[in-house]
Design a protein around this motif. Structure first.
Motif, PDB file in Angstrom:
ATOM      1  N   THR A  21       0.854  -1.194   0.000  1.00 23.99           N
ATOM      2  CA  THR A  21       0.000   0.000   0.000  1.00 23.99           C
ATOM      3  C   THR A  21       0.884   1.236   0.000  1.00 23.99           C
ATOM      4  O   THR A  21       2.109   1.130   0.112  1.00 23.99           O
ATOM      5  N   THR A  22       0.281   2.382  -0.083  1.00 29.53           N
ATOM      6  CA  THR A  22       1.065   3.624  -0.044  1.00 29.53           C
ATOM      7  C   THR A  22       1.731   3.809   1.321  1.00 29.53           C
ATOM      8  O   THR A  22       2.729   4.511   1.424  1.00 29.53           O
ATOM      9  N   GLU A  23       1.210   3.160   2.354  1.00 29.01           N
ATOM     10  CA  GLU A  23       1.805   3.265   3.692  1.00 29.01           C
ATOM     11  C   GLU A  23       2.919   2.264   3.918  1.00 29.01           C
ATOM     12  O   GLU A  23       3.633   2.338   4.924  1.00 29.01           O
ATOM     13  N   SER A  24       3.096   1.300   3.007  1.00 25.60           N
ATOM     14  CA  SER A  24       4.123   0.266   3.176  1.00 25.60           C
ATOM     15  C   SER A  24       5.509   0.886   3.185  1.00 25.60           C
ATOM     16  O   SER A  24       5.857   1.692   2.319  1.00 25.60           O
ATOM     17  N   ARG A  25       6.306   0.467   4.179  1.00 26.17           N
ATOM     18  CA  ARG A  25       7.691   0.928   4.270  1.00 26.17           C
ATOM     19  C   ARG A  25       8.569  -0.053   3.503  1.00 26.17           C
ATOM     20  O   ARG A  25       8.398  -1.271   3.621  1.00 26.17           O
ATOM     21  N   LEU A  48       9.555   4.755 -15.804  1.00 28.29           N
ATOM     22  CA  LEU A  48       8.848   6.034 -15.777  1.00 28.29           C
ATOM     23  C   LEU A  48       9.542   7.125 -16.596  1.00 28.29           C
ATOM     24  O   LEU A  48       9.070   8.253 -16.649  1.00 28.29           O
ATOM     25  N   SER A  49      10.674   6.772 -17.189  1.00 23.50           N
ATOM     26  CA  SER A  49      11.469   7.740 -17.960  1.00 23.50           C
ATOM     27  C   SER A  49      11.785   8.980 -17.126  1.00 23.50           C
ATOM     28  O   SER A  49      11.563  10.111 -17.539  1.00 23.50           O
ATOM     29  N   ILE A  50      12.322   8.717 -15.933  1.00 29.98           N
ATOM     30  CA  ILE A  50      12.716   9.808 -15.037  1.00 29.98           C
ATOM     31  C   ILE A  50      14.151   9.584 -14.592  1.00 29.98           C
ATOM     32  O   ILE A  50      14.727   8.523 -14.825  1.00 29.98           O
ATOM     33  N   SER A  51      14.714  10.584 -13.959  1.00 30.77           N
ATOM     34  CA  SER A  51      16.039  10.476 -13.377  1.00 30.77           C
ATOM     35  C   SER A  51      15.941  10.957 -11.933  1.00 30.77           C
ATOM     36  O   SER A  51      15.602  12.110 -11.682  1.00 30.77           O
ATOM     37  N   VAL A  52      16.215  10.044 -10.996  1.00 32.69           N
ATOM     38  CA  VAL A  52      16.083  10.399  -9.590  1.00 32.69           C
ATOM     39  C   VAL A  52      17.374  11.007  -9.067  1.00 32.69           C
ATOM     40  O   VAL A  52      18.464  10.694  -9.543  1.00 32.69           O
ATOM     41  N   ASP A  53      17.230  11.873  -8.094  1.00 33.00           N
ATOM     42  CA  ASP A  53      18.359  12.489  -7.410  1.00 33.00           C
ATOM     43  C   ASP A  53      18.682  11.607  -6.207  1.00 33.00           C
ATOM     44  O   ASP A  53      17.860  11.478  -5.293  1.00 33.00           O
ATOM     45  N   GLU A  54      19.840  10.976  -6.209  1.00 34.42           N
ATOM     46  CA  GLU A  54      20.181  10.042  -5.141  1.00 34.42           C
ATOM     47  C   GLU A  54      20.161  10.699  -3.767  1.00 34.42           C
ATOM     48  O   GLU A  54      19.869  10.044  -2.769  1.00 34.42           O
ATOM     49  N   ALA A  55      20.447  11.989  -3.687  1.00 34.47           N
ATOM     50  CA  ALA A  55      20.392  12.686  -2.406  1.00 34.47           C
ATOM     51  C   ALA A  55      18.955  12.778  -1.898  1.00 34.47           C
ATOM     52  O   ALA A  55      18.717  12.819  -0.692  1.00 34.47           O
ATOM     53  N   GLU A  56      18.003  12.800  -2.805  1.00 34.39           N
ATOM     54  CA  GLU A  56      16.589  12.885  -2.432  1.00 34.39           C
ATOM     55  C   GLU A  56      16.012  11.532  -2.044  1.00 34.39           C
ATOM     56  O   GLU A  56      15.198  11.444  -1.122  1.00 34.39           O
ATOM     57  N   ILE A  57      16.412  10.488  -2.732  1.00 30.48           N
ATOM     58  CA  ILE A  57      15.759   9.199  -2.531  1.00 30.48           C
ATOM     59  C   ILE A  57      16.127   8.533  -1.211  1.00 30.48           C
ATOM     60  O   ILE A  57      15.399   7.679  -0.737  1.00 30.48           O
ATOM     61  N   VAL A  63       6.118   3.687   0.203  1.00 30.69           N
ATOM     62  CA  VAL A  63       5.709   3.666  -1.198  1.00 30.69           C
ATOM     63  C   VAL A  63       5.018   4.982  -1.552  1.00 30.69           C
ATOM     64  O   VAL A  63       5.253   5.552  -2.610  1.00 30.69           O
ATOM     65  N   GLY A  64       4.206   5.498  -0.653  1.00 31.90           N
ATOM     66  CA  GLY A  64       3.514   6.755  -0.897  1.00 31.90           C
ATOM     67  C   GLY A  64       4.467   7.925  -1.065  1.00 31.90           C
ATOM     68  O   GLY A  64       4.274   8.789  -1.927  1.00 31.90           O
ATOM     69  N   GLU A  65       5.512   7.975  -0.244  1.00 23.56           N
ATOM     70  CA  GLU A  65       6.523   9.031  -0.376  1.00 23.56           C
ATOM     71  C   GLU A  65       7.223   8.918  -1.725  1.00 23.56           C
ATOM     72  O   GLU A  65       7.512   9.931  -2.371  1.00 23.56           O
ATOM     73  N   ALA A  66       7.499   7.693  -2.146  1.00 27.26           N
ATOM     74  CA  ALA A  66       8.157   7.489  -3.437  1.00 27.26           C
ATOM     75  C   ALA A  66       7.253   7.941  -4.566  1.00 27.26           C
ATOM     76  O   ALA A  66       7.710   8.621  -5.499  1.00 27.26           O
ATOM     77  N   ILE A  67       5.979   7.597  -4.501  1.00 26.22           N
ATOM     78  CA  ILE A  67       5.035   7.994  -5.551  1.00 26.22           C
ATOM     79  C   ILE A  67       4.984   9.513  -5.640  1.00 26.22           C
ATOM     80  O   ILE A  67       5.053  10.083  -6.737  1.00 26.22           O
TER      81      ILE A  67
END
Length: 74
Positions: A21-25, A48-57, A63-67
């Motif tokens: 779920t979105t609350e799953s850690r 998703l054709s994105i580029s994540v910032d490793e400092a942010e992730i 899961v909700g925070e990631a979304i």
């Protein structure tokens, strides 16, 4: 986006997608270790054709925070 993340997560750990779920850690509930989490992010970037910032992730715990983060950079 939740369904897409579930598809990717189950490639890394044995977990029922219906239990995610979105609350799953990622670590405590889903069972990802830090290495799997980083590898999974590569798959997410491709899907998703994105580029994540490793400092942010490093701050993403659920899961909700990631979304929310992935949607903010799309």
């Amino acid at each position: 986006m939740l369904e897409k993340l579930k598809e990717i997560i189950v490639n890394y750990v044995e977990v029922n997608p219906d239990d995610i779920t979105t609350e799953s850690r990622f670590i405590e509930d889903i069972g990802l270790n830090s290495y799997d989490f980083m590898c999974m992010l590569g798959d997410i970037e491709d899907a998703l054709s994105i580029s994540v910032d490793e400092a942010e992730i490093v701050n993403l715990r659920t899961v909700g925070e990631a979304i929310a983060y992935f949607e903010s950079i799309q």
